[in-house]
Design a protein around this motif. Structure first.
Motif, PDB file in Angstrom:
ATOM      1  N   LEU A 190       0.819  -1.216   0.000  1.00 26.35           N
ATOM      2  CA  LEU A 190       0.000   0.000   0.000  1.00 26.35           C
ATOM      3  C   LEU A 190       0.855   1.270   0.000  1.00 26.35           C
ATOM      4  CD1 LEU A 190      -2.708   1.469   0.276  1.00 26.35           C
ATOM      5  CD2 LEU A 190      -2.580   1.087   2.754  1.00 26.35           C
TER       6      LEU A 190
ATOM      7  N   LEU B 241      -9.156   3.847   0.828  1.00 31.70           N
ATOM      8  CA  LEU B 241      -9.043   2.436   0.456  1.00 31.70           C
ATOM      9  C   LEU B 241     -10.424   1.935   0.027  1.00 31.70           C
ATOM     10  CD1 LEU B 241      -6.620   1.068   3.200  1.00 31.70           C
ATOM     11  CD2 LEU B 241      -6.136   2.336   1.085  1.00 31.70           C
TER      12      LEU B 241
ATOM     13  N   PHE C 123      -5.104  -5.318  10.998  1.00 30.51           N
ATOM     14  CA  PHE C 123      -5.123  -3.877  10.716  1.00 30.51           C
ATOM     15  C   PHE C 123      -3.844  -3.169  11.152  1.00 30.51           C
ATOM     16  CE2 PHE C 123      -9.542  -5.166  11.536  1.00 30.51           C
ATOM     17  CZ  PHE C 123     -10.182  -4.668  10.412  1.00 30.51           C
ATOM     18  N   GLY C 124      -3.729  -1.883  10.735  1.00 30.07           N
ATOM     19  CA  GLY C 124      -2.803  -0.979  11.396  1.00 30.07           C
ATOM     20  C   GLY C 124      -3.453  -0.524  12.697  1.00 30.07           C
TER      21      GLY C 124
ATOM     22  N   GLU D 287       1.731  -1.849  12.150  1.00 27.81           N
ATOM     23  CA  GLU D 287       0.940  -2.582  11.160  1.00 27.81           C
ATOM     24  C   GLU D 287       0.769  -4.033  11.601  1.00 27.81           C
ATOM     25  OE1 GLU D 287      -0.713  -1.420   8.686  1.00 27.81           O
ATOM     26  OE2 GLU D 287      -1.206  -3.196   7.526  1.00 27.81           O
ATOM     27  N   LYS D 288      -0.462  -4.457  11.653  1.00 29.04           N
ATOM     28  CA  LYS D 288      -0.838  -5.851  11.921  1.00 29.04           C
ATOM     29  C   LYS D 288      -0.089  -6.456  13.121  1.00 29.04           C
ATOM     30  CE  LYS D 288      -2.601  -6.679   7.298  1.00 29.04           C
ATOM     31  NZ  LYS D 288      -2.333  -5.443   6.571  1.00 29.04           N
TER      32      LYS D 288
ATOM     33  N   VAL E  51      -6.753   1.224  12.091  1.00 32.83           N
ATOM     34  CA  VAL E  51      -6.803   2.157  10.949  1.00 32.83           C
ATOM     35  C   VAL E  51      -7.897   1.684   9.985  1.00 32.83           C
ATOM     36  CG1 VAL E  51      -5.511   3.091   9.008  1.00 32.83           C
ATOM     37  CG2 VAL E  51      -4.350   2.689  11.200  1.00 32.83           C
ATOM     38  N   PHE E  52      -8.791   2.603   9.650  1.00 36.06           N
ATOM     39  CA  PHE E  52     -10.041   2.257   8.970  1.00 36.06           C
ATOM     40  C   PHE E  52      -9.928   2.294   7.444  1.00 36.06           C
ATOM     41  CE2 PHE E  52     -13.950   3.862   7.033  1.00 36.06           C
ATOM     42  CZ  PHE E  52     -14.922   3.011   7.538  1.00 36.06           C
ATOM     43  N   GLY E  53      -8.978   3.056   6.903  1.00 31.57           N
ATOM     44  CA  GLY E  53      -8.886   3.124   5.436  1.00 31.57           C
ATOM     45  C   GLY E  53      -9.253   4.478   4.850  1.00 31.57           C
TER      46      GLY E  53
ATOM     47  N   TYR F  53      -7.593   8.440   5.099  1.00 28.31           N
ATOM     48  CA  TYR F  53      -6.442   9.187   5.614  1.00 28.31           C
ATOM     49  C   TYR F  53      -6.434  10.590   5.018  1.00 28.31           C
ATOM     50  CZ  TYR F  53      -4.557   4.281   5.725  1.00 28.31           C
ATOM     51  OH  TYR F  53      -4.352   2.922   5.887  1.00 28.31           O
TER      52      TYR F  53
ATOM     53  N   GLN G  45       4.789  -0.520   3.683  1.00 27.26           N
ATOM     54  CA  GLN G  45       3.560  -0.234   4.408  1.00 27.26           C
ATOM     55  C   GLN G  45       3.369   1.269   4.601  1.00 27.26           C
ATOM     56  OE1 GLN G  45       1.355  -2.442   5.070  1.00 27.26           O
ATOM     57  NE2 GLN G  45       2.441  -4.396   5.036  1.00 27.26           N
TER      58      GLN G  45
ATOM     59  N   THR H 296       1.493   2.453   6.843  1.00 27.38           N
ATOM     60  CA  THR H 296       1.527   2.603   8.304  1.00 27.38           C
ATOM     61  C   THR H 296       2.938   2.939   8.799  1.00 27.38           C
ATOM     62  OG1 THR H 296      -0.295   1.041   8.491  1.00 27.38           O
ATOM     63  CG2 THR H 296       1.022   1.379  10.479  1.00 27.38           C
TER      64      THR H 296
HETATM   65  C1  G1P Z   1      -4.556  -1.821   4.981  1.00 29.36           C
HETATM   66  C2  G1P Z   1      -3.612  -1.024   5.901  1.00 29.36           C
HETATM   67  C3  G1P Z   1      -4.029  -1.209   7.356  1.00 29.36           C
HETATM   68  C4  G1P Z   1      -5.484  -0.799   7.527  1.00 29.36           C
HETATM   69  C5  G1P Z   1      -6.374  -1.594   6.555  1.00 29.36           C
HETATM   70  C6  G1P Z   1      -7.801  -1.055   6.605  1.00 29.36           C
HETATM   71  O1  G1P Z   1      -4.346  -3.180   5.223  1.00 29.36           O
HETATM   72  O2  G1P Z   1      -2.296  -1.478   5.685  1.00 29.36           O
HETATM   73  O3  G1P Z   1      -3.210  -0.418   8.177  1.00 29.36           O
HETATM   74  O4  G1P Z   1      -5.897  -1.027   8.855  1.00 29.36           O
HETATM   75  O5  G1P Z   1      -5.913  -1.471   5.204  1.00 29.36           O
HETATM   76  O6  G1P Z   1      -8.644  -1.867   5.869  1.00 29.36           O
HETATM   77  P1  G1P Z   1      -4.846  -4.331   4.190  1.00 29.36           P
HETATM   78  O7  G1P Z   1      -6.332  -4.488   4.422  1.00 29.36           O
HETATM   79  O8  G1P Z   1      -4.528  -3.835   2.817  1.00 29.36           O
HETATM   80  O9  G1P Z   1      -4.084  -5.561   4.561  1.00 29.36           O
END
Ligand code: G1P
Length: 277
Positions: A105, A125, A165-166, A189-190, A202-204, A206, A228, A230
């Motif tokens: 990302l 996102l 998630f982050g 992150e995760k 983190v919801f997506g 920003y 990342q 994040t």
């Molecule tokens: C991404 C971000 C993560 C965030 C998430 C939200 O992760 O890296 O920090 O919390 O989107 O949906 P992914 O879903 O691409 O693994």
């Protein structure tokens, strides 16, 4: 100010249809998922949406391109309302940059560095739809109250889900009917459940300072071997303040899996046309 939508993913969870139809083009009630996200970006006051696309997903670009012959034919046949829909999607200020390799990302966002220039930018996102379009303006208000700081949307999740998630570390600085505001002092992150600094994920959505874009150039691969976003957010905290607006998971409609996509279709259909129809 630009709104970035990363859209270069393979759509693995939707195979085999994503062999020929990008995940972003799957229908949600009556329009493709990405149209909700583009409209949300434009409703936030961004002057342009920049889609970070892959070369294989031309269908997204076709969709937002003018089709004057189709519109003319529809009008000739008296189908003016359909012609208007065809023209409407082509009128949106949308441009494209390309992510040549799926490196994460953060890498996708960095591909839009030139398009963003030296301005703050939004990242949206596309796996989550926010049909009311109210979240980004609320984040912008928080940013304005704090001297233009970066603001991210976060949501409380059960501790057994934080590893998807982050996750932020920080402290609440404001209580509000529109959602609490936290001052962020770390992001990871995760994380494993026991290592997570909070249950705020983190919801997506920003709103980021241009410094994040610069720092992304230096971020090394992190979780999953990916660059990342994040990690760049965590790095910028050494130099700048960042805030998090706590939103409700119910503010978003997930389309990231077949099951959640179907559920979102059902919920939005019921909302739009009434349960009993
Ligand atoms: C991404 C971000 C993560 C965030 C998430 C939200 O992760 O890296 O920090 O919390 O989107 O949906 P992914 O879903 O691409 O693994």
């Amino acid at each position: 100010m630009k709104a970035l939508i990363p859209a270069a993913g393979l759509g693995t969870r939707f195979l085999p249809i994503t062999k020929s139809i990008p995940k972003e083009m799957l229908l949600v009630v009556d329009k493709p998922a990405i149209q909700y996200v583009v409209e949300e970006g434009l409703a936030s006051g961004a002057d342009e949406v920049v889609i970070v696309n892959s070369r294989q997903k031309q269908a997204i670009e076709d969709y937002f391109s003018p089709a004057p012959e189709l519109a003319a034919e529809l009008r000739e046949r008296g189908k003016d309302a359909y012609a208007a829909l065809v023209e409407q999607v082509a009128s949106y200020p949308v441009s494209y940059v390309y992510q040549e390799e799926a490196l994460g990302l953060g890498h996708a966002v960095r591909c839009a560095a030139e398009a963003c220039g030296d301005e703050p930018f939004y990242v949206l996102l596309g796996d989550v739809l926010v049909p009311g379009n109210a979240m980004l303006p609320a984040m912008k208000r928080v940013s304005d109250e704090h001297g233009g700081a970066s603001v991210i949307a976060v949501m409380p999740v059960p501790s057994d889900q934080v590893s998807r998630f982050g996750v932020i570390a920080g402290a609440r600085v404001q209580e509000g009917s529109g959602g609490d505001v936290w001052k962020v002092d770390g992001l990871v992150e995760k994380p494993a459940a026991e290592a997570a600094p909070s249950n705020l994920a983190v919801f997506g959505r920003y709103l980021l300072s241009p410094r994040v874009m610069e720092l992304l150039a230096e971020v090394r691969p992190g979780v999953g071997g990916e660059i990342q976003l994040t990690d760049a957010l965590d790095a910028v905290l050494a130099e700048e303040e960042m805030y998090a607006l706590v939103v409700s998971p119910d503010d978003g409609y997930d389309t990231g899996t077949v099951e959640s996509w179907l559920d979102t279709n059902n919920r939005l259909y019921a909302q739009r046309f009434g349960e009993g129809r």
